[in-house]
Design a protein around this motif. Sequence first.
Motif, short mmCIF file in Angstrom:
data_model
loop_
_atom_site.label_atom_id
_atom_site.label_comp_id
_atom_site.label_asym_id
_atom_site.label_seq_id
_atom_site.Cartn_x
_atom_site.Cartn_y
_atom_site.Cartn_z
N ALA A 90 35.95 89.05 -22.15
CA ALA A 90 36.75 88.23 -23.09
C ALA A 90 35.84 87.56 -24.12
O ALA A 90 36.14 87.53 -25.32
CB ALA A 90 37.55 87.19 -22.32
N GLN A 91 34.73 87.01 -23.65
CA GLN A 91 33.81 86.33 -24.57
C GLN A 91 33.19 87.33 -25.55
O GLN A 91 32.97 87.03 -26.72
CB GLN A 91 32.72 85.60 -23.78
CG GLN A 91 31.77 84.77 -24.63
CD GLN A 91 32.46 83.61 -25.32
OE1 GLN A 91 33.54 83.18 -24.90
NE2 GLN A 91 31.88 83.11 -26.41
N GLN A 107 34.63 89.98 -26.75
CA GLN A 107 35.63 90.22 -27.81
C GLN A 107 35.66 89.06 -28.78
O GLN A 107 35.79 89.24 -29.99
CB GLN A 107 37.03 90.37 -27.20
CG GLN A 107 37.22 91.65 -26.42
CD GLN A 107 38.52 91.58 -25.62
OE1 GLN A 107 39.60 91.68 -26.16
NE2 GLN A 107 38.39 91.38 -24.33
N LYS A 108 35.53 87.85 -28.24
CA LYS A 108 35.60 86.67 -29.10
C LYS A 108 34.48 86.66 -30.13
O LYS A 108 34.64 86.13 -31.23
CB LYS A 108 35.54 85.41 -28.23
CG LYS A 108 35.78 84.14 -28.98
CD LYS A 108 35.82 82.96 -28.04
CE LYS A 108 35.45 81.68 -28.78
NZ LYS A 108 35.38 80.54 -27.88
N PHE A 163 35.44 94.08 -33.34
CA PHE A 163 36.74 93.64 -32.85
C PHE A 163 37.47 92.84 -33.93
O PHE A 163 38.65 93.02 -34.19
CB PHE A 163 36.57 92.81 -31.57
CG PHE A 163 37.86 92.39 -30.93
CD1 PHE A 163 38.53 93.23 -30.06
CD2 PHE A 163 38.42 91.15 -31.20
CE1 PHE A 163 39.73 92.85 -29.46
CE2 PHE A 163 39.62 90.75 -30.61
CZ PHE A 163 40.27 91.61 -29.74
N ASN A 219 43.40 88.71 -26.34
CA ASN A 219 42.11 88.18 -25.88
C ASN A 219 42.08 86.66 -25.87
O ASN A 219 41.55 86.04 -24.95
CB ASN A 219 40.96 88.72 -26.72
CG ASN A 219 39.62 88.36 -26.11
OD1 ASN A 219 39.39 88.59 -24.94
ND2 ASN A 219 38.75 87.73 -26.89
N LEU A 223 41.25 84.57 -22.56
CA LEU A 223 40.22 83.51 -22.51
C LEU A 223 40.83 82.21 -21.99
O LEU A 223 40.23 81.52 -21.16
CB LEU A 223 39.64 83.28 -23.90
CG LEU A 223 38.59 84.28 -24.40
CD1 LEU A 223 38.46 84.19 -25.93
CD2 LEU A 223 37.23 84.03 -23.76
N LEU A 231 41.58 82.47 -18.22
CA LEU A 231 40.34 82.40 -17.42
C LEU A 231 39.80 80.98 -17.39
O LEU A 231 39.35 80.49 -16.36
CB LEU A 231 39.29 83.36 -18.01
CG LEU A 231 39.55 84.85 -17.77
CD1 LEU A 231 38.76 85.70 -18.76
CD2 LEU A 231 39.18 85.23 -16.33
#
Lengths: 189, 413
Positions: free
Chosen positions: A166-167, A169-170, A175, B280, B284, B287
Amino acid sequence: MTTTISTLAKVNNGVNVTALLGAREALGQAPEAAQFKWRASCEWVTGTHSRSVIGNFFGLGAEQPRDKNFRVEADHPKVFASEDNAPTPVEIVLSGLASCLTAGVAAVAQRRGIQLHSVKATVEGDMDIQGILGMDDDVRNGFDGIRVHFDIRADASEDDIKALVAQSQKRSAVFDIITNPTNVFVTVN
Amino acid sequence: MKFSTTIIIGAGQSGLAMSRHLTDRSIDHVLIERGEVANSWQTERWDSLRLLTPNWQSRLPGYAYDGDDPDGFMNVTEVVGYLKRYAGASGAPVQARTKVTRVRQVDGGYEVATDQGPWRCRTLVLASGACNVATVPAVAAGLPPEIASLTPMQYRRPEQLPDGGVMVVGASATGVQLAREIRASGRSVILAAGEHVRVPRVYRGRDIKWWMDAIGAMDLRYDAVDDIDRARRLPSLQLIGTPGRETIDLNSLRKAGVEIVGRLAGMHDGKAQFSASLPNHSALADLKMNRLLASIDAWILASGQEDRFPGPHRFEPTEIDPQIRLGMDLNDGSVRTVIWATGYRPDYSWLDVPVLDRKGRIRHDGGVTAAPGMYVMGLPFMRRRKSSFIDGAGEDAADLAAHLNLGLRRSAA
């Protein structure tokens, strides 16, 4: 603090996090150095076959030479009546997304003190080619959707691994490029 | 020109807490307030707003909630009354209806120009708040002119909006609350959600704010955080203070009929473009929420209190519509109002002292600025996670009053 350092020292994903953090610190002092320009030039070979050359980029306030230029070829497969000399540009886009996210996973894992054993990303994009063939104006040219699946073995819990992805992608440029609009200006001489 | 050893700009919770500590140290001071005590609360918030923290958590130096609903959430009128009573009880020397027009450094201190005449002081505390100006993103410039455009500071209630659909941009505390009440008024609502922080109102029988206080999360110091800039930029928690202690999140809004889309990424020819990053951003947030819940579970276990609370559990992941739309035509009349719930920032337009960074934020080390004798209060995660909360004003004021006092004694010696 001591525990953090000793954890990080044990983990080696081949990412120099200290240098990256140092760069962030330095750029905080001189934000103009953070302005980069990435480039590629592409030359038509024949048919749908083309060859791009990727060399210098601009960053940290100067032209950045490279040890060598890279070549990336693109073509289309035989079902498009092409020669299939190389992957299609859209496959290169998918590969760019997977590479960007994978690099991000490694960097975030290093930063978080997580040892990786293997990382494999598979990407699939759905496309209705009635769009590019101009058969239906309601169909877009690009992907309807893209799915990325990560298979990761690492010394971490399932949630920690999910958080890595997830991080990644951030903080991923590709992306962002795919999920957000970008102004594109095309000129011709 | 009037003189005071210390001038506090702003008589909200931060200024009043500082005043109390200065009084305890016999440091003469005055609070200069553009309106009345708790002015921003009174004049710049929407009607239905309630505090996100339970009543018992509005602790101030020498003052606490003593009503009969400690677990409830004060509405704005109650907050204003609470702070006014505190000001009265502490005898805070408030100079009301006095607007600061300029602050500059002079020999031995500061000159504070106001619309009621100038003041001089040796030390200065900026307690004028973290939310003076609503931040509106650059994409707002592309909004078709026939669509009403509001910030949360202009919004009061749904009836004030033109008839028709509403797009709320931003899914932090403000955005989710406004989306909820506007949808409940019967309008169609689209909520554009970027990065957000999801928490349940209640977990294992207690308010989430009770837990964050109990496990020490609110006391976390700024100098113990790995990346304080990032911590300070974190959006506010998706919370609402309601008598029924309801949880508000993207799932509850979706169930209420709010259409959730990704971050508003662009606006061209009246067409809004939404980022495809919502899955996403939601992952995030889920999580992060689960990490908080796990730390609560761990705290209960470590303190041997398993019998005291119901067992651990997890909440449904954020549900994302697989056909989530990536754009919409704002020219089609379906949206008549856009509300920019995209954050707030302080206003330092009157501050003529070089303490701001290139983005206009005040540079400080836990509230201590580089300008001698100048302090700031009430900013997000300024000294502790709770710095921008009513409950955080007291400890920050105690620390900074001690620092300020030391400076005065040194310069006197």
